[in-house]
Motif scaffolding. Structure first.
Motif, short mmCIF file in Angstrom:
data_model
loop_
_atom_site.label_atom_id
_atom_site.label_comp_id
_atom_site.label_asym_id
_atom_site.label_seq_id
_atom_site.Cartn_x
_atom_site.Cartn_y
_atom_site.Cartn_z
N THR A 1 0.84 -1.19 0.00
CA THR A 1 0.00 0.00 0.00
C THR A 1 0.87 1.25 0.00
OG1 THR A 1 -1.66 -1.18 1.28
CG2 THR A 1 -1.83 1.21 1.26
N LEU A 2 0.42 2.27 -0.70
CA LEU A 2 1.10 3.56 -0.73
C LEU A 2 0.09 4.64 -0.37
CD1 LEU A 2 3.61 4.91 -3.23
CD2 LEU A 2 1.53 6.20 -2.90
N LYS A 3 0.47 5.52 0.54
CA LYS A 3 -0.33 6.71 0.86
C LYS A 3 0.51 7.92 0.49
CE LYS A 3 -1.71 6.94 5.06
NZ LYS A 3 -2.05 6.85 6.47
N TYR A 4 -0.15 8.96 -0.05
CA TYR A 4 0.59 10.16 -0.39
C TYR A 4 -0.26 11.39 -0.13
CZ TYR A 4 -2.01 10.68 -4.77
OH TYR A 4 -3.00 10.86 -5.70
N LYS A 5 0.45 12.49 0.00
CA LYS A 5 -0.19 13.77 0.25
C LYS A 5 0.70 14.86 -0.34
CE LYS A 5 -1.33 16.75 4.04
NZ LYS A 5 -1.69 16.80 5.43
N VAL A 6 0.10 15.83 -1.02
CA VAL A 6 0.83 16.96 -1.57
C VAL A 6 0.54 18.18 -0.71
CG1 VAL A 6 1.08 18.49 -3.57
CG2 VAL A 6 0.67 16.05 -3.91
N GLN A 7 1.61 18.89 -0.33
CA GLN A 7 1.47 20.10 0.46
C GLN A 7 2.48 21.11 -0.08
OE1 GLN A 7 2.56 20.09 4.72
NE2 GLN A 7 0.40 20.52 5.03
N ASN A 8 1.98 22.14 -0.77
CA ASN A 8 2.83 23.13 -1.45
C ASN A 8 3.72 22.41 -2.45
OD1 ASN A 8 1.65 25.23 0.07
ND2 ASN A 8 3.00 24.74 1.78
N ASP A 9 5.05 22.55 -2.32
CA ASP A 9 5.95 21.88 -3.28
C ASP A 9 6.50 20.58 -2.72
OD1 ASP A 9 7.66 22.91 -1.35
OD2 ASP A 9 9.22 23.43 -2.80
N LYS A 10 5.84 20.03 -1.69
CA LYS A 10 6.32 18.79 -1.05
C LYS A 10 5.35 17.65 -1.30
CE LYS A 10 8.42 21.38 2.63
NZ LYS A 10 7.88 22.20 3.70
N LEU A 11 5.90 16.48 -1.49
CA LEU A 11 5.13 15.26 -1.62
C LEU A 11 5.52 14.34 -0.46
CD1 LEU A 11 3.27 13.32 -3.26
CD2 LEU A 11 5.38 12.51 -4.36
N PHE A 12 4.55 13.99 0.36
CA PHE A 12 4.76 13.09 1.50
C PHE A 12 4.29 11.70 1.09
CE2 PHE A 12 4.28 17.34 3.06
CZ PHE A 12 5.22 17.45 4.07
N VAL A 13 5.12 10.70 1.30
CA VAL A 13 4.80 9.34 0.87
C VAL A 13 5.02 8.37 2.03
CG1 VAL A 13 5.37 7.47 -0.73
CG2 VAL A 13 5.49 9.84 -1.50
N GLU A 14 4.08 7.45 2.21
CA GLU A 14 4.22 6.36 3.17
C GLU A 14 3.89 5.06 2.46
OE1 GLU A 14 1.76 6.86 6.61
OE2 GLU A 14 2.72 8.74 7.18
N CYS A 15 4.76 4.07 2.59
CA CYS A 15 4.55 2.78 1.95
C CYS A 15 4.52 1.68 3.01
CB CYS A 15 5.68 2.47 0.97
SG CYS A 15 5.81 3.67 -0.36
N VAL A 16 3.66 0.70 2.80
CA VAL A 16 3.61 -0.47 3.68
C VAL A 16 3.86 -1.69 2.81
CG1 VAL A 16 2.19 -1.83 5.24
CG2 VAL A 16 1.97 0.67 5.23
#
Length: 127
Positions: free
Chosen positions: A41-56
């Motif tokens: 599974t991959l979760k992601y979130k965009v905030q301004n010019d940043k991409l936050f990613v979490e993988c399981v």
């Protein structure tokens, strides 16, 4: 402790605190998108010019090979290799303001592990 050692420790402390603070900001609201593949599974979130990613990846250790890891995550931005990550959670900074395509692929050091890539579009529309 020498002046150089103190300076080095101060730089590391600032780096760690800044990175942790940025990730904490992303965790504050729950605008995460989740994509499930057959066994990961991959979760992601965009905030301004940043991409936050979490993988399981339950049965895949993301450690360097010399530390007994199974492999790493290959990250592509617009079909161009951007990073090789040995962590399940990471932040990519300085991404374009327009829409872009991200692809994350688990890659085994031993070629025994095959997982499908997860590809998604993020950017302007996501903000």
């Amino acid at each position: 402790m020498s002046v150089v050692s103190r300076y080095f420790l101060a730089v590391i402390a600032v780096f760690l605190l800044t990175g942790a603070a940025g990730y904490a900001d992303a965790s504050e609201n729950d605008d995460w998108n989740a994509i499930e593949e057959e066994s990961w599974t991959l979760k992601y979130k965009v905030q301004n010019d940043k991409l936050f990613v979490e993988c399981v990846l339950p049965s895949f250790s993301l450690q360097p090979q010399n530390k007994g890891g199974d492999g790493y995550l290959a990250v592509e931005v617009n079909r161009t290799r951007a990073a090789e990550m040995n962590k399940a959670a990471f932040v990519m900074k300085g991404l374009p303001s327009e829409k872009y395509e991200i692809s994350v692929t688990p890659v085994s050091y031993e070629e025994e592990f095959e997982e499908n890539s997860i590809t998604f579009t993020a950017g302007e529309k996501e903000k």
